[in-house]
Design a protein around this motif. Sequence first.
Motif, mmCIF file in Angstrom:
data_model
loop_
_atom_site.group_PDB
_atom_site.id
_atom_site.type_symbol
_atom_site.label_atom_id
_atom_site.label_comp_id
_atom_site.label_asym_id
_atom_site.label_seq_id
_atom_site.Cartn_x
_atom_site.Cartn_y
_atom_site.Cartn_z
ATOM 1 N N ILE A 22 0.838 -1.203 0.000
ATOM 2 C CA ILE A 22 0.000 0.000 0.000
ATOM 3 C C ILE A 22 0.874 1.254 0.000
ATOM 4 O O ILE A 22 0.584 2.223 -0.703
ATOM 5 N N LEU A 23 1.944 1.238 0.741
ATOM 6 C CA LEU A 23 2.851 2.379 0.785
ATOM 7 C C LEU A 23 3.469 2.650 -0.584
ATOM 8 O O LEU A 23 3.480 3.776 -1.065
ATOM 9 N N VAL A 24 3.949 1.623 -1.243
ATOM 10 C CA VAL A 24 4.635 1.789 -2.531
ATOM 11 C C VAL A 24 3.656 2.140 -3.640
ATOM 12 O O VAL A 24 3.926 3.023 -4.459
ATOM 13 N N TYR A 25 2.503 1.473 -3.712
ATOM 14 C CA TYR A 25 1.592 1.645 -4.830
ATOM 15 C C TYR A 25 0.483 2.666 -4.607
ATOM 16 O O TYR A 25 -0.211 3.020 -5.559
ATOM 17 N N ALA A 26 0.285 3.166 -3.405
ATOM 18 C CA ALA A 26 -0.796 4.120 -3.155
ATOM 19 C C ALA A 26 -0.312 5.409 -2.504
ATOM 20 O O ALA A 26 -0.584 6.497 -2.999
ATOM 21 N N VAL A 27 0.417 5.316 -1.420
ATOM 22 C CA VAL A 27 0.775 6.511 -0.654
ATOM 23 C C VAL A 27 1.833 7.340 -1.376
ATOM 24 O O VAL A 27 1.695 8.568 -1.479
ATOM 25 N N ILE A 28 2.866 6.725 -1.884
ATOM 26 C CA ILE A 28 3.932 7.481 -2.549
ATOM 27 C C ILE A 28 3.414 8.164 -3.823
ATOM 28 O O ILE A 28 3.648 9.364 -4.010
ATOM 29 N N PRO A 29 2.681 7.479 -4.718
ATOM 30 C CA PRO A 29 2.135 8.192 -5.878
ATOM 31 C C PRO A 29 1.154 9.305 -5.494
ATOM 32 O O PRO A 29 1.144 10.378 -6.107
ATOM 33 N N LEU A 30 0.344 9.077 -4.457
ATOM 34 C CA LEU A 30 -0.576 10.114 -3.994
ATOM 35 C C LEU A 30 0.190 11.331 -3.482
ATOM 36 O O LEU A 30 -0.190 12.470 -3.756
ATOM 37 N N ALA A 31 1.275 11.113 -2.778
ATOM 38 C CA ALA A 31 2.095 12.218 -2.286
ATOM 39 C C ALA A 31 2.704 13.007 -3.448
ATOM 40 O O ALA A 31 2.750 14.246 -3.410
ATOM 41 N N ILE A 32 3.134 12.317 -4.474
ATOM 42 C CA ILE A 32 3.694 13.008 -5.647
ATOM 43 C C ILE A 32 2.620 13.857 -6.318
ATOM 44 O O ILE A 32 2.860 15.019 -6.669
ATOM 45 N N TYR A 33 1.421 13.318 -6.518
ATOM 46 C CA TYR A 33 0.326 14.086 -7.107
ATOM 47 C C TYR A 33 -0.016 15.306 -6.261
ATOM 48 O O TYR A 33 -0.285 16.387 -6.795
#
Length: 84
Positions: A7-18
């Motif tokens: 979840i951290l790699v595929y959801a939280v990190i991309p969401l933070a970049i957006y």
Amino acid sequence: MNVVETILVYAVIPLAIYLVVGAATLRKRSSGTSRYRPGQPWEYPAMWWSANPDGVGAGPRATGVDSAAPAGASTAAGGARGNW
């Protein structure tokens, strides 16, 4: 790889970049100059651009050679190779 790491790699990190990119586009520009908006009067002098300012208004120049094609001759030249 456990569920939390996934979840951290595929959801939280991309969401933070957006969110970072979105916040950067929404911030106020501090350039200090006002922008032109449609409907406002244009208070600046007109600027015309020409690739050859020396030739503006000169028109086509005559070379002294009669370049007219004879009657019935093809005037097409060039091709895919760019030989004009």
